[in-house]
Design a protein around this motif. Sequence first.
Motif, PDB file in Angstrom:
ATOM      1  N   LYS A   5     -30.346  16.957  27.556  1.00 40.99           N
ATOM      2  CA  LYS A   5     -31.149  17.300  26.387  1.00 40.99           C
ATOM      3  C   LYS A   5     -32.453  17.966  26.821  1.00 40.99           C
ATOM      4  N   LEU A   6     -32.839  19.014  26.109  1.00 38.35           N
ATOM      5  CA  LEU A   6     -34.076  19.720  26.408  1.00 38.35           C
ATOM      6  C   LEU A   6     -35.287  19.047  25.779  1.00 38.35           C
ATOM      7  N   PHE A   7     -35.074  18.355  24.665  1.00 36.34           N
ATOM      8  CA  PHE A   7     -36.149  17.707  23.930  1.00 36.34           C
ATOM      9  C   PHE A   7     -35.753  16.273  23.617  1.00 36.34           C
ATOM     10  N   THR A   8     -36.741  15.398  23.467  1.00 32.75           N
ATOM     11  CA  THR A   8     -36.449  14.025  23.078  1.00 32.75           C
ATOM     12  C   THR A   8     -36.092  13.989  21.598  1.00 32.75           C
ATOM     13  N   PHE A   9     -35.480  12.898  21.174  1.00 33.60           N
ATOM     14  CA  PHE A   9     -35.143  12.771  19.764  1.00 33.60           C
ATOM     15  C   PHE A   9     -36.397  12.810  18.899  1.00 33.60           C
ATOM     16  N   GLU A  10     -37.467  12.189  19.355  1.00 32.06           N
ATOM     17  CA  GLU A  10     -38.710  12.172  18.588  1.00 32.06           C
ATOM     18  C   GLU A  10     -39.217  13.588  18.324  1.00 32.06           C
ATOM     19  N   GLU A  11     -39.157  14.437  19.336  1.00 29.92           N
ATOM     20  CA  GLU A  11     -39.592  15.831  19.172  1.00 29.92           C
ATOM     21  C   GLU A  11     -38.690  16.577  18.199  1.00 29.92           C
ATOM     22  N   VAL A  12     -37.402  16.383  18.355  1.00 30.42           N
ATOM     23  CA  VAL A  12     -36.434  17.051  17.485  1.00 30.42           C
ATOM     24  C   VAL A  12     -36.573  16.527  16.050  1.00 30.42           C
ATOM     25  N   PHE A  13     -36.787  15.228  15.925  1.00 30.88           N
ATOM     26  CA  PHE A  13     -36.936  14.641  14.592  1.00 30.88           C
ATOM     27  C   PHE A  13     -38.156  15.212  13.867  1.00 30.88           C
ATOM     28  N   LYS A  14     -39.271  15.299  14.557  1.00 27.10           N
ATOM     29  CA  LYS A  14     -40.494  15.836  13.942  1.00 27.10           C
ATOM     30  C   LYS A  14     -40.277  17.267  13.449  1.00 27.10           C
ATOM     31  N   GLN A  15     -39.506  18.035  14.204  1.00 25.80           N
ATOM     32  CA  GLN A  15     -39.247  19.432  13.824  1.00 25.80           C
ATOM     33  C   GLN A  15     -38.236  19.548  12.691  1.00 25.80           C
ATOM     34  N   ASN A  16     -37.409  18.520  12.504  1.00 24.37           N
ATOM     35  CA  ASN A  16     -36.302  18.618  11.550  1.00 24.37           C
ATOM     36  C   ASN A  16     -36.330  17.599  10.424  1.00 24.37           C
ATOM     37  N   GLU A  17     -37.395  16.828  10.302  1.00 23.37           N
ATOM     38  CA  GLU A  17     -37.459  15.797   9.268  1.00 23.37           C
ATOM     39  C   GLU A  17     -37.309  16.392   7.863  1.00 23.37           C
ATOM     40  N   ARG A  18     -37.777  17.608   7.681  1.00 20.40           N
ATOM     41  CA  ARG A  18     -37.646  18.258   6.369  1.00 20.40           C
ATOM     42  C   ARG A  18     -36.199  18.390   5.932  1.00 20.40           C
ATOM     43  N   ARG A  19     -35.273  18.408   6.863  1.00 18.66           N
ATOM     44  CA  ARG A  19     -33.847  18.472   6.512  1.00 18.66           C
ATOM     45  C   ARG A  19     -33.428  17.239   5.713  1.00 18.66           C
ATOM     46  N   ILE A  20     -34.020  16.105   6.035  1.00 18.59           N
ATOM     47  CA  ILE A  20     -33.719  14.889   5.287  1.00 18.59           C
ATOM     48  C   ILE A  20     -34.179  15.056   3.846  1.00 18.59           C
ATOM     49  N   TYR A  21     -35.419  15.480   3.665  1.00 22.25           N
ATOM     50  CA  TYR A  21     -35.949  15.665   2.311  1.00 22.25           C
ATOM     51  C   TYR A  21     -35.164  16.718   1.540  1.00 22.25           C
ATOM     52  N   TYR A  22     -34.770  17.770   2.217  1.00 20.94           N
ATOM     53  CA  TYR A  22     -33.992  18.831   1.578  1.00 20.94           C
ATOM     54  C   TYR A  22     -32.674  18.267   1.038  1.00 20.94           C
ATOM     55  N   ASN A  23     -31.970  17.527   1.871  1.00 17.00           N
ATOM     56  CA  ASN A  23     -30.685  16.971   1.450  1.00 17.00           C
ATOM     57  C   ASN A  23     -30.845  15.904   0.376  1.00 17.00           C
ATOM     58  N   LEU A  24     -31.882  15.094   0.460  1.00 18.27           N
ATOM     59  CA  LEU A  24     -32.150  14.122  -0.601  1.00 18.27           C
ATOM     60  C   LEU A  24     -32.377  14.843  -1.932  1.00 18.27           C
ATOM     61  N   HIS A  25     -33.165  15.888  -1.882  1.00 17.97           N
ATOM     62  CA  HIS A  25     -33.456  16.666  -3.093  1.00 17.97           C
ATOM     63  C   HIS A  25     -32.191  17.316  -3.655  1.00 17.97           C
ATOM     64  N   LYS A  26     -31.411  17.951  -2.796  1.00 15.57           N
ATOM     65  CA  LYS A  26     -30.196  18.650  -3.243  1.00 15.57           C
ATOM     66  C   LYS A  26     -29.181  17.695  -3.874  1.00 15.57           C
ATOM     67  N   THR A  60     -27.501  23.200  11.960  1.00 14.00           N
ATOM     68  CA  THR A  60     -26.318  23.147  11.111  1.00 14.00           C
ATOM     69  C   THR A  60     -25.640  21.797  11.236  1.00 14.00           C
ATOM     70  N   TYR A  61     -25.553  21.313  12.451  1.00 16.07           N
ATOM     71  CA  TYR A  61     -24.932  20.012  12.711  1.00 16.07           C
ATOM     72  C   TYR A  61     -25.731  18.896  12.037  1.00 16.07           C
ATOM     73  N   PHE A  62     -27.058  18.966  12.089  1.00 18.67           N
ATOM     74  CA  PHE A  62     -27.912  17.989  11.419  1.00 18.67           C
ATOM     75  C   PHE A  62     -27.657  17.992   9.916  1.00 18.67           C
ATOM     76  N   ASN A  63     -27.668  19.172   9.310  1.00 17.04           N
ATOM     77  CA  ASN A  63     -27.452  19.256   7.864  1.00 17.04           C
ATOM     78  C   ASN A  63     -26.112  18.658   7.470  1.00 17.04           C
ATOM     79  N   TYR A  64     -25.082  18.973   8.217  1.00 14.48           N
ATOM     80  CA  TYR A  64     -23.740  18.459   7.958  1.00 14.48           C
ATOM     81  C   TYR A  64     -23.719  16.933   8.068  1.00 14.48           C
ATOM     82  N   ALA A  65     -24.287  16.394   9.140  1.00 14.66           N
ATOM     83  CA  ALA A  65     -24.280  14.952   9.375  1.00 14.66           C
ATOM     84  C   ALA A  65     -25.080  14.209   8.310  1.00 14.66           C
TER      85      ALA A  65
END
Length: 77
Positions: A5-26, A60-65
């Motif tokens: 892995k190039l980045f830790t989960f914490e780093e990736v999570f901070k960059q992608n947390e908006r995906r959670i809100y997006y999917n909750l909203h949708k 894409t994988y995050f959004n799907y999961a």
Amino acid sequence: MKQEKLFTFEEVFKQNERRIYYNLHKLGIRDYYGDYYSEAMFAMWIAYNKYDREEGPLSTYFNYAIRNRLIDLIRKK
């Protein structure tokens, strides 16, 4: 083939947390910091650990999961 892995989960999570809100909203879910948010974060963690760069973009994988995990929760409730 497992890749380092190039980045830790914490780093990736901070960059992608908006995906959670997006999917909750949708999906019309208003429980942003409750069970649904936690399950979406868990789905993101699982996806991060299973991800193989050769399979496509991580985003894409995050959004799907996340989406599939939330839909499963909706069906259970």
